[in-house]
Design a protein around this motif. Sequence first.
Motif, PDB file in Angstrom:
ATOM      1  N   LYS A 133       1.872  -3.887  -4.411  1.00 43.94           N
ATOM      2  CA  LYS A 133       0.581  -3.204  -4.437  1.00 43.94           C
ATOM      3  C   LYS A 133      -0.576  -4.205  -4.453  1.00 43.94           C
ATOM      4  O   LYS A 133      -1.612  -3.976  -3.827  1.00 43.94           O
ATOM      5  CB  LYS A 133       0.514  -2.265  -5.642  1.00 43.94           C
ATOM      6  N   THR A 134      -0.385  -5.328  -5.157  1.00 45.49           N
ATOM      7  CA  THR A 134      -1.432  -6.354  -5.194  1.00 45.49           C
ATOM      8  C   THR A 134      -1.663  -6.950  -3.811  1.00 45.49           C
ATOM      9  O   THR A 134      -2.812  -7.126  -3.378  1.00 45.49           O
ATOM     10  CB  THR A 134      -1.058  -7.465  -6.182  1.00 45.49           C
ATOM     11  N   MET A 135      -0.575  -7.259  -3.089  1.00 47.52           N
ATOM     12  CA  MET A 135      -0.723  -7.826  -1.753  1.00 47.52           C
ATOM     13  C   MET A 135      -1.445  -6.858  -0.810  1.00 47.52           C
ATOM     14  O   MET A 135      -2.338  -7.260  -0.045  1.00 47.52           O
ATOM     15  CB  MET A 135       0.652  -8.182  -1.181  1.00 47.52           C
ATOM     16  N   LEU A 136      -1.083  -5.601  -0.838  1.00 46.70           N
ATOM     17  CA  LEU A 136      -1.728  -4.622   0.037  1.00 46.70           C
ATOM     18  C   LEU A 136      -3.206  -4.470  -0.312  1.00 46.70           C
ATOM     19  O   LEU A 136      -4.049  -4.337   0.585  1.00 46.70           O
ATOM     20  CB  LEU A 136      -1.012  -3.281  -0.066  1.00 46.70           C
ATOM     21  N   ARG A 137      -3.511  -4.516  -1.594  1.00 43.66           N
ATOM     22  CA  ARG A 137      -4.913  -4.401  -2.004  1.00 43.66           C
ATOM     23  C   ARG A 137      -5.718  -5.607  -1.549  1.00 43.66           C
ATOM     24  O   ARG A 137      -6.830  -5.468  -1.005  1.00 43.66           O
ATOM     25  CB  ARG A 137      -5.002  -4.245  -3.521  1.00 43.66           C
ATOM     26  N   LEU A 138      -5.168  -6.803  -1.722  1.00 48.60           N
ATOM     27  CA  LEU A 138      -5.885  -8.013  -1.312  1.00 48.60           C
ATOM     28  C   LEU A 138      -6.100  -8.062   0.194  1.00 48.60           C
ATOM     29  O   LEU A 138      -7.130  -8.545   0.681  1.00 48.60           O
ATOM     30  CB  LEU A 138      -5.118  -9.250  -1.774  1.00 48.60           C
ATOM     31  N   ALA A 139      -5.130  -7.549   0.951  1.00 51.92           N
ATOM     32  CA  ALA A 139      -5.234  -7.589   2.414  1.00 51.92           C
ATOM     33  C   ALA A 139      -6.349  -6.699   2.941  1.00 51.92           C
ATOM     34  O   ALA A 139      -6.781  -6.860   4.093  1.00 51.92           O
ATOM     35  CB  ALA A 139      -3.902  -7.179   3.038  1.00 51.92           C
ATOM     36  N   GLU A 140      -6.816  -5.785   2.123  1.00 51.00           N
ATOM     37  CA  GLU A 140      -7.914  -4.922   2.554  1.00 51.00           C
ATOM     38  C   GLU A 140      -9.236  -5.679   2.658  1.00 51.00           C
ATOM     39  O   GLU A 140     -10.137  -5.261   3.380  1.00 51.00           O
ATOM     40  CB  GLU A 140      -8.060  -3.744   1.586  1.00 51.00           C
ATOM     41  N   SER A 141      -9.329  -6.804   1.940  1.00 50.60           N
ATOM     42  CA  SER A 141     -10.596  -7.542   1.934  1.00 50.60           C
ATOM     43  C   SER A 141     -10.458  -9.007   2.341  1.00 50.60           C
ATOM     44  O   SER A 141     -11.447  -9.729   2.391  1.00 50.60           O
ATOM     45  CB  SER A 141     -11.228  -7.472   0.536  1.00 50.60           C
ATOM     46  N   GLY A 180      20.050  -9.742  -1.448  1.00 45.64           N
ATOM     47  CA  GLY A 180      19.373 -10.771  -0.671  1.00 45.64           C
ATOM     48  C   GLY A 180      18.238 -11.389  -1.464  1.00 45.64           C
ATOM     49  O   GLY A 180      17.699 -10.776  -2.392  1.00 45.64           O
ATOM     50  N   SER A 181      17.889 -12.624  -1.132  1.00 47.98           N
ATOM     51  CA  SER A 181      16.829 -13.319  -1.858  1.00 47.98           C
ATOM     52  C   SER A 181      15.778 -13.839  -0.890  1.00 47.98           C
ATOM     53  O   SER A 181      15.995 -13.910   0.319  1.00 47.98           O
ATOM     54  CB  SER A 181      17.402 -14.483  -2.676  1.00 47.98           C
ATOM     55  N   THR A 182      14.647 -14.227  -1.456  1.00 46.39           N
ATOM     56  CA  THR A 182      13.549 -14.760  -0.659  1.00 46.39           C
ATOM     57  C   THR A 182      12.638 -15.549  -1.590  1.00 46.39           C
ATOM     58  O   THR A 182      12.964 -15.761  -2.763  1.00 46.39           O
ATOM     59  CB  THR A 182      12.780 -13.620   0.044  1.00 46.39           C
ATOM     60  N   ASN A 183      11.507 -16.008  -1.086  1.00 45.81           N
ATOM     61  CA  ASN A 183      10.489 -16.617  -1.941  1.00 45.81           C
ATOM     62  C   ASN A 183       9.233 -15.758  -1.876  1.00 45.81           C
ATOM     63  O   ASN A 183       9.114 -14.846  -1.050  1.00 45.81           O
ATOM     64  CB  ASN A 183      10.210 -18.064  -1.521  1.00 45.81           C
ATOM     65  N   TRP A 184       8.284 -16.026  -2.767  1.00 43.62           N
ATOM     66  CA  TRP A 184       7.102 -15.161  -2.854  1.00 43.62           C
ATOM     67  C   TRP A 184       6.312 -15.137  -1.551  1.00 43.62           C
ATOM     68  O   TRP A 184       5.811 -14.072  -1.138  1.00 43.62           O
ATOM     69  CB  TRP A 184       6.207 -15.618  -4.000  1.00 43.62           C
ATOM     70  N   ALA A 185       6.190 -16.279  -0.881  1.00 44.51           N
ATOM     71  CA  ALA A 185       5.414 -16.308   0.355  1.00 44.51           C
ATOM     72  C   ALA A 185       6.068 -15.458   1.438  1.00 44.51           C
ATOM     73  O   ALA A 185       5.402 -14.673   2.130  1.00 44.51           O
ATOM     74  CB  ALA A 185       5.243 -17.752   0.832  1.00 44.51           C
ATOM     75  N   ASP A 186       7.379 -15.592   1.592  1.00 39.98           N
ATOM     76  CA  ASP A 186       8.076 -14.788   2.596  1.00 39.98           C
ATOM     77  C   ASP A 186       8.129 -13.318   2.197  1.00 39.98           C
ATOM     78  O   ASP A 186       8.132 -12.432   3.065  1.00 39.98           O
ATOM     79  CB  ASP A 186       9.482 -15.333   2.833  1.00 39.98           C
ATOM     80  N   ILE A 239       5.951  -7.886   3.330  1.00 35.92           N
ATOM     81  CA  ILE A 239       5.090  -6.759   2.940  1.00 35.92           C
ATOM     82  C   ILE A 239       4.084  -6.469   4.044  1.00 35.92           C
ATOM     83  O   ILE A 239       3.892  -5.306   4.449  1.00 35.92           O
ATOM     84  CB  ILE A 239       4.368  -7.076   1.618  1.00 35.92           C
ATOM     85  N   PHE A 240       3.447  -7.526   4.557  1.00 40.28           N
ATOM     86  CA  PHE A 240       2.427  -7.319   5.582  1.00 40.28           C
ATOM     87  C   PHE A 240       3.031  -6.877   6.912  1.00 40.28           C
ATOM     88  O   PHE A 240       2.415  -6.098   7.651  1.00 40.28           O
ATOM     89  CB  PHE A 240       1.592  -8.583   5.744  1.00 40.28           C
ATOM     90  N   ALA A 241       4.240  -7.339   7.202  1.00 42.59           N
ATOM     91  CA  ALA A 241       4.912  -6.882   8.422  1.00 42.59           C
ATOM     92  C   ALA A 241       5.212  -5.389   8.333  1.00 42.59           C
ATOM     93  O   ALA A 241       5.005  -4.634   9.293  1.00 42.59           O
ATOM     94  CB  ALA A 241       6.200  -7.674   8.646  1.00 42.59           C
ATOM     95  N   ALA A 242       5.694  -4.961   7.163  1.00 37.80           N
ATOM     96  CA  ALA A 242       5.967  -3.536   6.965  1.00 37.80           C
ATOM     97  C   ALA A 242       4.676  -2.731   6.997  1.00 37.80           C
ATOM     98  O   ALA A 242       4.626  -1.626   7.556  1.00 37.80           O
ATOM     99  CB  ALA A 242       6.690  -3.324   5.639  1.00 37.80           C
ATOM    100  N   GLY A 285       0.431   0.843  10.306  1.00 40.15           N
ATOM    101  CA  GLY A 285      -1.008   0.852  10.512  1.00 40.15           C
ATOM    102  C   GLY A 285      -1.812   0.448   9.301  1.00 40.15           C
ATOM    103  O   GLY A 285      -3.017   0.740   9.218  1.00 40.15           O
ATOM    104  N   GLY A 286      -1.166  -0.230   8.354  1.00 40.07           N
ATOM    105  CA  GLY A 286      -1.849  -0.644   7.139  1.00 40.07           C
ATOM    106  C   GLY A 286      -2.438  -2.037   7.253  1.00 40.07           C
ATOM    107  O   GLY A 286      -2.348  -2.691   8.307  1.00 40.07           O
TER     108      GLY A 286
END
Length: 290
Positions: A159-167, A216-222, A227-230, A235-236
């Motif tokens: 939710k934080t990433m999606l909110r930040l991407a708005e601005s 499966g695992s990942t790192n925070w950046a990936d 998140i942004f790809a999804a 259309g987000g």
Amino acid sequence: MKILVTGREGQVARSLAERNGAHELVFAARPDFDLADPASIARTIEATRPDLVISAAAYTAVDQAEDEPELAMAINGKAPGHIGRAAAAIGAPVLHLSTDYVFDGSGEREWREDDPTGPIGVYGKTKLAGEEALAASGATSAVLRTAWVYSPFGGNFVKTMLRLAESRDALNVVKDQHGNPTSALDIADALLAVADRWQTEPAHGANAIYHFAGTGSTNWADFARAIFAASEEHGGPTCTVTGIPASEYPTKAARPANSRLDCTKFAETFGHCAPRWQDSLGETVARLLG
């Protein structure tokens, strides 16, 4: 089965309310139920007399815990023992949620349940103390350690990433901390799977620690990039992510560099494993944007 769930507005509590089908859920939360007040814990469990207690609520403000160690210990470290003793008095087992933060984050392989613990911050130390307090309480219990929890509810990284991407058009996100993103809805499914099993086979696999996290695992950046790809698919908002070392993003509390969890034991014991983290993430992002 009547299940008492600690907390009402947390990610796992709300996920349990959504995913539950067969059980009677009773949610215990402040002001009547306070994890920092042992008397309220005993009073609530005695009055409710559940068949099972799911200990889902906790002090989760990792950085703030460094400034409030006594409160964090009361809630995370001591309350599970009070819950266990009250549950044992009425013959109810306890399912308790814990965290990857009980480990020091060294190495690169997945952590197993029998690996040595070594928390590096107050939050992890208090959660480990809670595991130990529950084990010493006399209750029939099981501990589920999980990691990197997100959901459509409450505050979380997705939710934080999606909110930040708005601005913002670009973000710096830590690239050298690895773990398993885990949907709280998947955690709820796992907890209910244990409840279902215990209803027909009481205490199957009890008095043990398990790991349960997204497959499966990942790192925070990936994770942020996923998140942004999804989001873009629906259309987000989207954003360019630059991976940075944790040393360039200092926090009050140290985070484990390696939070990967081996969940084989839970799958073998209860016949249940989490979906691929990418699949659960896609569902959550779709809901948040819907």
